[in-house]
Design an enzyme around this catalytic site. Structure first.
Site: not given
Ligand code: GUN
Length: 294
Positions: A54, A98, A121
């Site tokens: 990311k 995350q 998110d």
């Molecule tokens: N862990 C797995 N998918 C995601 C996501 O879309 N956002 C976040 N913050 N953590 C994740």
């Protein structure tokens, strides 16, 4: 009949180009680039890979990236302190924590502590509530990416029968809301749903987000349906490690009109939707209308 394979990688790459193109007017107006902060607690290898990719993608597209890694032993107070700092930081337009967090931390209070305008998110109750109310807000990345792919594959969603298999706050629930907003008739199925096969058989659009390898059988798919597979499971097949989705791909591809592969379907879209959300958050926080990129 054989389905068109929906190329998520190609779609994500072209969206990425549009995002980069849309950065220049922001930089001109503000004198800075949009900033995305990603927060990782602990050292889960899969999460480390996601967070790194990311941050790398943000930089690659021309955004500012801020990476924060806290030790596995970090306390709730420490994490909330970091969120408060990022909320107050003018250079930060988007904050992503995350998930999953280590077991001793309370994810929902951490998510609720993020400034909703920076919640790229789309998980803050304010953003989830805006989506449920049909109002503009930041939308969870994976379902947003799925909607982009569905729209690329179908002329219209209006009146279509859609089934979302899975009811998580990250994917299933927001996906159902997005489909409803497009005037689809939406069923949300889950682990207690009776006779899933017959419900899937009626669906023009299937979004599979259960996280169980190949649990949606290929012969359940209605001829011509659009199938979006959010699952990624690792299997040992013929002695080889293989990545598979929630849908039995080979058989489903014989019946579907269009289908996403795993890998190369939803995966690349999730990260690009995050970049899209970071750009949108940056524009909106400054009071500028966000460019329409899809
Ligand atoms: N862990 C797995 N998918 C995601 C996501 O879309 N956002 C976040 N913050 N953590 C994740």
């Amino acid at each position: 009949m054989s389905a068109r394979i929906i190329d998520g990688k190609a779609y994500a790459a072209s969206l990425g180009e549009r995002i980069t193109g849309a950065l220049a007017p922001f930089v001109e107006k503000t004198g800075r680039r949009p900033g995305l902060a990603v927060v990782l607690v602990g050292a889960d290898p899969a999460s480390e890979v996601y967070v790194r990719s990311k941050a790398k993608m943000a930089k690659q597209l021309g955004m500012e990236s801020f990476e924060h890694v806290l030790p596995e032993t970090a306390t709730q107070e420490e994490l909330l302190g970091l969120i408060a700092d990022l909320n107050a930081d003018e250079a930060v337009d988007g904050i992503l924590v995350q998930l999953p967090l280590p077991g001793h931390l309370d994810a929902s209070s951490v998510i609720s502590a993020i400034e909703p305008a920076k919640d790229v998110d789309g998980l803050h109750p304010i953003n989830a509530g805006l989506l449920a109310s049909g109002l503009p807000g930041l939308v969870s990345c994976t379902p947003l990416g799925c909607l982009m792919l569905i729209k690329s594959a179908r002329e219209t969603l209006s009146g279509a029968e859609a089934i979302v298999v899975g009811r998580s706050i990250l994917v299933g629930k927001p996906m159902a809301q997005l489909l409803l907003a497009e005037n689809a008739t939406v069923t949300i199925a889950h682990s207690r749903t009776r006779d899933l096969a017959s419900r899937v058989r009626q669906a023009d659009i299937v979004v599979a987000a259960v996280g169980q390898a190949e649990m949606i059988k290929g012969d359940w798919v209605k001829p011509g349906a659009t199938v979006i597979d959010v699952g990624t499971s690792r299997l040992l097949r013929d002695g080889k490690k293989t990545l598979v989705g929630d849908v039995e791909f080979d058989r489903a591809a014989k019946q579907a009109g269009a289908i996403t592969p795993v890998p190369g379907g939803v995966g690349p879209m999730t990260i690009m939707s995050l970049m899209h959300n970071a750009l949108v958050a940056a524009y909106q926080r400054k009071g500028f209308p966000a460019p329409a990129l899809w």
